[in-house]
Design a protein around this motif. Sequence first.
Motif, short mmCIF file in Angstrom:
data_model
loop_
_atom_site.label_atom_id
_atom_site.label_comp_id
_atom_site.label_asym_id
_atom_site.label_seq_id
_atom_site.Cartn_x
_atom_site.Cartn_y
_atom_site.Cartn_z
N VAL A 71 0.99 -0.99 -0.05
CA VAL A 71 -0.18 0.16 0.06
C VAL A 71 0.89 1.22 0.08
N PHE A 72 0.47 2.43 -0.58
CA PHE A 72 1.22 3.48 -0.71
C PHE A 72 0.82 4.72 -0.04
N TYR A 73 1.72 5.18 0.87
CA TYR A 73 1.31 6.28 1.76
C TYR A 73 2.11 7.40 1.43
N PRO A 74 1.71 8.33 0.32
CA PRO A 74 2.70 9.44 -0.01
C PRO A 74 2.71 10.28 0.97
N VAL A 75 3.82 11.08 1.17
CA VAL A 75 3.84 12.35 1.91
C VAL A 75 3.55 13.50 1.18
N VAL A 76 2.68 14.36 1.56
CA VAL A 76 2.06 15.43 0.94
C VAL A 76 2.92 16.82 1.16
N PHE A 77 3.14 17.63 0.22
CA PHE A 77 3.80 19.04 0.34
C PHE A 77 2.70 20.07 0.57
N SER A 78 2.69 20.43 1.72
CA SER A 78 1.64 21.49 2.18
C SER A 78 1.90 22.81 2.00
N LEU A 79 1.31 23.59 1.01
CA LEU A 79 1.56 25.00 0.75
C LEU A 79 1.18 25.89 2.23
N TYR A 80 1.91 26.89 2.15
CA TYR A 80 1.65 27.75 3.40
C TYR A 80 0.65 28.81 2.63
N ASN A 81 0.32 29.85 3.41
CA ASN A 81 -0.79 30.89 3.27
C ASN A 81 -0.13 31.79 2.22
N PRO A 82 -0.87 31.87 0.99
CA PRO A 82 -0.08 32.70 -0.21
C PRO A 82 0.06 34.08 -0.15
N ALA A 83 -1.11 34.49 0.91
CA ALA A 83 -1.13 36.01 1.23
C ALA A 83 0.23 36.18 2.14
N ILE A 84 0.98 35.41 2.67
CA ILE A 84 1.94 35.65 3.62
C ILE A 84 3.30 35.46 2.78
N VAL A 85 3.16 34.19 1.92
CA VAL A 85 4.29 33.94 1.10
C VAL A 85 4.53 34.84 0.01
#
Length: 382
Positions: free
Chosen positions: A230-244
């Motif tokens: 079974v595959f459990y990928p780690v997701v890349f979570s984006l920060y708040n674009p208003a701050i970035v």
Amino acid sequence: MGLTRHPEEKPVRKDKRDELVEVIEAGLEVINNPDEDDEQEDEDGPLGEKLIFNENDFIEGYYRTERDKGTQYELFFKKADLMEYRHVTLFRPFGPLMKVKSEMIDISRSVINIIVPLAERTEVFVQFMQNFREVCIHQDKRIHLTVVYFGQEGLSKVKSILESVTSESNFHNYTLISLNEEFNRGRGLNVGARAWDSGEVLMFFCDVDIYFSAEFLNSCRLNAEPGKKVFYPVVFSLYNPAIVYASQDVPPPVEQQLVHKKDSGFWRDFGFGMTCQYRSDFLTIGGFDMEVKGWGGEDVHLYRKYLHGDLIVVRSPAPGLFHLWHEKRCADELTPEQYRMCIQSKAMSEASHSYLGMLVFREEIEAHLRKQAYRTDSEAGG
């Protein structure tokens, strides 16, 4: 190299713990049963008996792994009432590369049933379907979509979104299941998995705020195997674009935000919600346990069931899998402890450490800029 993230207070993984216990036991074996060429005089205890060391005499140890050679361990032992330390160096060599197997994998006919549990959030669903149309309908073409919708509010909007995609793209491979009950992610995925009636299928449990690429769908096919993986990928979570992207007038389009940079997001290595697994494996292990209470609890519970079972769990960062930022609300009815955890999670998903720091010290930074501007004006005037 000193480049790993944080020192671990204790090895979390059982296999690492077992390895270190084995090394200490091997070190004790060396001390208590020395070879003739070992540099150590036979020490006797106060009554003339042979000194036997045990694990309580282990003081400290270090290890380092050289990728092409092996792992070296430096262990130090000492009896409480003696001055001398015993130092043991051990080495566990790596073996040469061995061929295990070489095989052809044909994924050309491998259909993925993407199951999305949903309640309200129809604007986000519009964005999800834009990505779905581009990646799944135009590029991949081997996808079935199952939407499990909770409640009545927004249901007609979701129906019309799906119908418009059908008419524009001639796409009919979808199922909309309506549950007139309160949203529960685990329940939605259970229902979605069981609703499929065409035998075995690879499933991708997905949330509405996830953006995935066509390459990810192939990773999904390659890393899950019925009865084996079974595959459990780690997701890349984006920060708040208003701050970035605070320095820009408006954040760039979502497609341009999908970059793996320290200040744009983080690998959500504590999340187990997105997963690719075969329907037969999911049903065999019993699906999501609906008795598990609390936010995200059922995800981790299912993951642990797999870890304790016979299947291989593939856990790895997936470059083509992104969690899009959305405002997180911490409900008033949470207990103080739950609310604190919710706020911590919110802070972690909001911005990087350095960007949050800039927000905390905003007044100080602005005061500094004002002083700089004043000094420049004075010099110009002088």
